[in-house]
Design a protein around this motif. Structure first.
Motif, PDB file in Angstrom:
ATOM      1  N   LEU A 105      51.987  43.098  49.564  1.00 39.82           N
ATOM      2  CA  LEU A 105      52.004  42.160  48.442  1.00 39.82           C
ATOM      3  C   LEU A 105      53.427  41.726  48.125  1.00 39.82           C
ATOM      4  CD1 LEU A 105      50.381  40.607  46.350  1.00 39.82           C
ATOM      5  CD2 LEU A 105      50.516  42.629  44.860  1.00 39.82           C
TER       6      LEU A 105
ATOM      7  N   HIS B  79      42.052  43.032  46.698  1.00 37.11           N
ATOM      8  CA  HIS B  79      42.936  42.739  47.839  1.00 37.11           C
ATOM      9  C   HIS B  79      42.365  43.311  49.138  1.00 37.11           C
ATOM     10  CE1 HIS B  79      46.579  42.391  44.905  1.00 37.11           C
ATOM     11  NE2 HIS B  79      45.782  41.341  44.839  1.00 37.11           N
TER      12      HIS B  79
ATOM     13  N   SER C 219      48.047  36.407  52.584  1.00 43.44           N
ATOM     14  CA  SER C 219      47.663  35.494  51.501  1.00 43.44           C
ATOM     15  C   SER C 219      46.160  35.541  51.246  1.00 43.44           C
ATOM     16  CB  SER C 219      48.133  34.064  51.781  1.00 43.44           C
ATOM     17  OG  SER C 219      47.507  33.535  52.921  1.00 43.44           O
TER      18      SER C 219
ATOM     19  N   SER D  87      45.347  38.711  49.401  1.00 46.90           N
ATOM     20  CA  SER D  87      45.813  38.666  48.008  1.00 46.90           C
ATOM     21  C   SER D  87      44.828  37.928  47.103  1.00 46.90           C
ATOM     22  CB  SER D  87      47.195  38.008  47.916  1.00 46.90           C
ATOM     23  OG  SER D  87      47.101  36.603  48.041  1.00 46.90           O
TER      24      SER D  87
END
Length: 154
Positions: free
Chosen positions: A110, A58, A50, A53
């Motif tokens: 992801l 990323h 998380s 992300s």
């Protein structure tokens, strides 16, 4: 001979508050971890995924990620190795630090995060948020903000 500051033992009310805080942390972490485990992810996996992300490209340095999680770099490095073996992230050289590395979220990572997010949100609601009143939530946020400040600057 050194002079020691006298111990400020906890009062009964402070002891109850401390124990309650520990019970909350254990119960919420254990409950959400169990729910993530059903999806094949650990709490730490989810935290890494998380966080990555939310980062530009990323990507994050291993050091920044370790600091965010309150882990040592070596502990996170070992965990990242296991996540890399599962295809959830990859490592890349850090162009700003020849000794460091970047953690990069993979497409598979992801997808795992996107698949887990609805369950995780429901888990957070079930184990914490839905059990509190709006006033409780405001108090929790206020307490968290206070604890984020260095001691003496509250």
């Amino acid at each position: 001979m050194s002079t020691k500051t006298p111990v400020r033992w906890l009062s009964p009310a402070e002891e109850r508050a401390w124990r309650a805080f520990l019970r909350i942390m254990v119960a919420v972490r254990a409950g959400t971890a169990r729910d993530l485990a059903d999806l094949g992810l650990s709490w730490a996996d989810y935290e890494v995924l998380s966080t990555l992300s939310e980062r530009p490209d990323h990507t994050s340095t291993l050091g920044r990620q370790a600091d965010k999680m309150g882990w040592s770099r070596s502990r996170l490095s070992r965990h990242a190795t296991r996540m890399q073996a599962r295809g959830l992230l990859r490592r890349a050289p850090d162009p700003t630090d020849g000794r460091g590395c970047l953690l990069v979220l993979t497409a598979q990572g992801l997808r795992a995060l996107e698949d887990a997010a609805p369950t995780h949100v429901e888990s957070v609601r079930h184990h914490l948020l839905d059990r509190l009143t709006p006033a409780d939530l405001a108090a929790l946020e206020r307490i968290a903000r206070r604890l984020e400040q260095p001691p003496g600057q509250e």
